[in-house]
Scaffold this active site. Structure first.
Site, mmCIF file in Angstrom:
data_model
loop_
_atom_site.group_PDB
_atom_site.id
_atom_site.type_symbol
_atom_site.label_atom_id
_atom_site.label_comp_id
_atom_site.label_asym_id
_atom_site.label_seq_id
_atom_site.Cartn_x
_atom_site.Cartn_y
_atom_site.Cartn_z
ATOM 1 N N LEU A 1 0.843 -1.206 0.000
ATOM 2 C CA LEU A 1 0.000 0.000 0.000
ATOM 3 C C LEU A 1 0.873 1.249 0.000
ATOM 4 C CD1 LEU A 1 -2.546 -1.335 2.637
ATOM 5 C CD2 LEU A 1 -2.843 -1.250 0.161
ATOM 6 N N THR B 1 6.323 0.810 2.005
ATOM 7 C CA THR B 1 7.320 1.613 2.725
ATOM 8 C C THR B 1 6.562 2.544 3.662
ATOM 9 O OG1 THR B 1 8.826 1.578 0.847
ATOM 10 C CG2 THR B 1 9.215 3.273 2.504
ATOM 11 N N LYS C 1 15.341 0.595 4.967
ATOM 12 C CA LYS C 1 14.839 1.161 3.703
ATOM 13 C C LYS C 1 14.983 2.690 3.687
ATOM 14 C CE LYS C 1 12.159 1.859 0.047
ATOM 15 N NZ LYS C 1 12.589 1.612 -1.303
ATOM 16 N N LYS D 1 8.243 11.376 0.275
ATOM 17 C CA LYS D 1 7.635 10.609 1.385
ATOM 18 C C LYS D 1 8.718 9.895 2.202
ATOM 19 C CE LYS D 1 6.173 6.430 1.074
ATOM 20 N NZ LYS D 1 5.552 5.110 0.945
HETATM 21 P P1 NAD Z 1 0.689 2.711 -6.155
HETATM 22 O O1 NAD Z 1 0.056 3.981 -5.738
HETATM 23 O O2 NAD Z 1 0.953 2.429 -7.596
HETATM 24 O O3 NAD Z 1 -0.205 1.462 -5.599
HETATM 25 C C1 NAD Z 1 -0.838 1.417 -4.368
HETATM 26 C C2 NAD Z 1 -2.155 0.660 -4.550
HETATM 27 O O4 NAD Z 1 -2.784 0.482 -3.277
HETATM 28 C C3 NAD Z 1 -3.166 1.417 -5.426
HETATM 29 O O5 NAD Z 1 -3.557 0.585 -6.511
HETATM 30 C C4 NAD Z 1 -4.321 1.704 -4.473
HETATM 31 O O6 NAD Z 1 -5.605 1.664 -5.104
HETATM 32 C C5 NAD Z 1 -4.182 0.582 -3.465
HETATM 33 N N1 NAD Z 1 -4.806 0.826 -2.167
HETATM 34 C C6 NAD Z 1 -4.690 1.908 -1.357
HETATM 35 N N2 NAD Z 1 -5.400 1.719 -0.218
HETATM 36 C C7 NAD Z 1 -5.991 0.488 -0.329
HETATM 37 C C8 NAD Z 1 -6.834 -0.284 0.511
HETATM 38 N N3 NAD Z 1 -7.238 0.165 1.699
HETATM 39 N N4 NAD Z 1 -7.238 -1.498 0.081
HETATM 40 C C9 NAD Z 1 -6.856 -1.970 -1.123
HETATM 41 N N5 NAD Z 1 -6.041 -1.293 -1.956
HETATM 42 C C10 NAD Z 1 -5.600 -0.079 -1.569
HETATM 43 O O7 NAD Z 1 2.056 2.591 -5.318
HETATM 44 P P2 NAD Z 1 3.338 1.689 -5.645
HETATM 45 O O8 NAD Z 1 4.254 2.420 -6.552
HETATM 46 O O9 NAD Z 1 2.869 0.301 -5.992
HETATM 47 O O10 NAD Z 1 4.038 1.683 -4.204
HETATM 48 C C11 NAD Z 1 3.578 0.874 -3.134
HETATM 49 C C12 NAD Z 1 4.577 0.989 -1.989
HETATM 50 O O11 NAD Z 1 5.867 0.544 -2.439
HETATM 51 C C13 NAD Z 1 4.779 2.420 -1.466
HETATM 52 O O12 NAD Z 1 4.888 2.370 -0.070
HETATM 53 C C14 NAD Z 1 6.086 2.863 -2.140
HETATM 54 O O13 NAD Z 1 6.783 3.836 -1.371
HETATM 55 C C15 NAD Z 1 6.859 1.559 -2.181
HETATM 56 N N6 NAD Z 1 7.883 1.482 -3.234
HETATM 57 C C16 NAD Z 1 7.623 1.941 -4.504
HETATM 58 C C17 NAD Z 1 8.623 1.856 -5.479
HETATM 59 C C18 NAD Z 1 8.373 2.357 -6.893
HETATM 60 O O14 NAD Z 1 9.333 2.453 -7.667
HETATM 61 N N7 NAD Z 1 7.132 2.646 -7.273
HETATM 62 C C19 NAD Z 1 9.867 1.300 -5.173
HETATM 63 C C20 NAD Z 1 10.088 0.805 -3.891
HETATM 64 C C21 NAD Z 1 9.081 0.906 -2.928
#
Ligand code: NAD
Length: 295
Positions: A64, A95, A170, A245
């Site tokens: 999430l 994260t 992280k 963030k």
């Molecule tokens: P994103 O916004 O693409 O995906 C998050 C998903 O969670 C969305 O589809 C949203 O609809 C869903 N969501 C939110 N609340 C919800 C709930 N209560 N129930 C069900 N679904 C819910 O984000 P992301 O890029 O996939 O990142 C996810 C995590 O990974 C974050 O914490 C981010 O910091 C971390 N991260 C991202 C990257 C990157 O390159 N994108 C790299 C490393 C870590």
């Protein structure tokens, strides 16, 4: 294995698909119907709600956006912990603040549910390729239960310590990354302002004592590296707002333990100004735009 996967965005979607490809039965849920449809098309079962997804699950994986989403899902209105069977393992790969991981883990433990924090590094490319790095916080026993699944989504699995330690590792890494991207950008911008070729300067620094990961694979100057986000117009990488963030989490954490992180604080302020200037959705290496001479 019967797995519930909640949060199917840029990272969670491909991670869930890798579990399906490995032969697991994945019941997936996301608030976004589009995100859900994508993993359904790859063989996952679409759940009607998070409560529905966890029915019969041996392991629950969550991916999430931020602390409030994880806390809200497990402890808040969602109160998902009440729907998860005793003995289940929860792997949270979001994260978030280490303190939030610890709060959710404590409530999970009281309900007889095992919990690990397992944030990742490696970006969307790593999520698709199944080559992520996992930084795990939790007990040895819980990590060993999670390991076969983590190995289907990632390449490197590190045990950082107890619950929350994965999150701390992280944010330490991402604070360093944020700082070194600004430093690298400053150095390249200074050289270019003096008439140097950014490619030549980058190569000199890469092979000298200033060499670092940004110069190796993530050069912020467009055209220096074919595969970098900069060359793609700062699209498709790790967004400025996600970096912001993580730098905020690092500062919150530093305040809690009274650590001195002056460059981390300055980096947060610089990325905040960059975001406000309209670059929040661009790759974080676009921070070089703040430091370049115009015209
Ligand atoms: P994103 O916004 O693409 O995906 C998050 C998903 O969670 C969305 O589809 C949203 O609809 C869903 N969501 C939110 N609340 C919800 C709930 N209560 N129930 C069900 N679904 C819910 O984000 P992301 O890029 O996939 O990142 C996810 C995590 O990974 C974050 O914490 C981010 O910091 C971390 N991260 C991202 C990257 C990157 O390159 N994108 C790299 C490393 C870590």
């Amino acid at each position: 294995m019967q797995i519930a996967f909640i949060g199917l965005g840029n990272m969670g979607g491909p991670m869930a698909i890798n579990l399906v490809k490995a032969g697991h039965s994945v019941k997936a849920f996301d608030l976004s119907q589009d995100a859900l449809a994508k993993v359904k098309a790859e063989g996952a079962q679409a759940a009607a709600s998070a409560q529905d997804a966890v029915q019969g699950a041996e392991v629950v994986v969550t991916m999430l956006p931020a602390s409030q989403h994880v806390e809200g899902l497990f402890l808040g209105n969602g109160n998902l912990l009440a729907s998860i069977a005793k003995g289940t393992l929860v792997i949270d790969s979001s994260t978030i603040a280490a303190a939030t991981s610890q709060k959710v883990a404590k409530a999970a433990e009281a309900a007889g549910i095992a919990f690990i924090d397992a944030p990742v590094s490696g970006g969307t490319g790593g999520a698709i390729a199944g080559t992520l790095t996992f930084m795990v916080g939790g007990s040895d026993a819980a990590l060993e239960r999670a390991r076969p699944l983590l190995e289907k989504m990632g390449k490197n699995i590190f045990h950082a310590g107890g619950v929350g330690a994965g999150q701390t590792a992280k944010i330490c890494n991402n604070m360093l990354l944020g700082i070194l991207m600004i430093g690298t950008s400053e150095a390249i911008a200074l050289g270019v302002a003096n008439g140097l070729d950014p490619k030549v300067l980058s190569e000199i620094m890469r092979r000298s004592s200033g060499g670092n990961w940004a110069l190796e694979v993530y050069n912020p100057y467009p055209g220096v590296q074919e595969a970098s986000a900069a060359t793609r117009g700062y699209t498709g990488g790790f967004g400025t707002d996600l970096m912001l963030k993580d730098l905020g989490l690092a500062q919150e954490n530093a305040m809690t333990v009274k650590a001195s992180t002056p460059l981390g604080g300055m980096a947060r302020a610089i990325y905040a100004a960059h975001s406000i200037a309209g670059h929040g959705g661009e790759d974080f290496s676009s921070v070089i735009k703040m430091l370049q001479k115009k015209g």
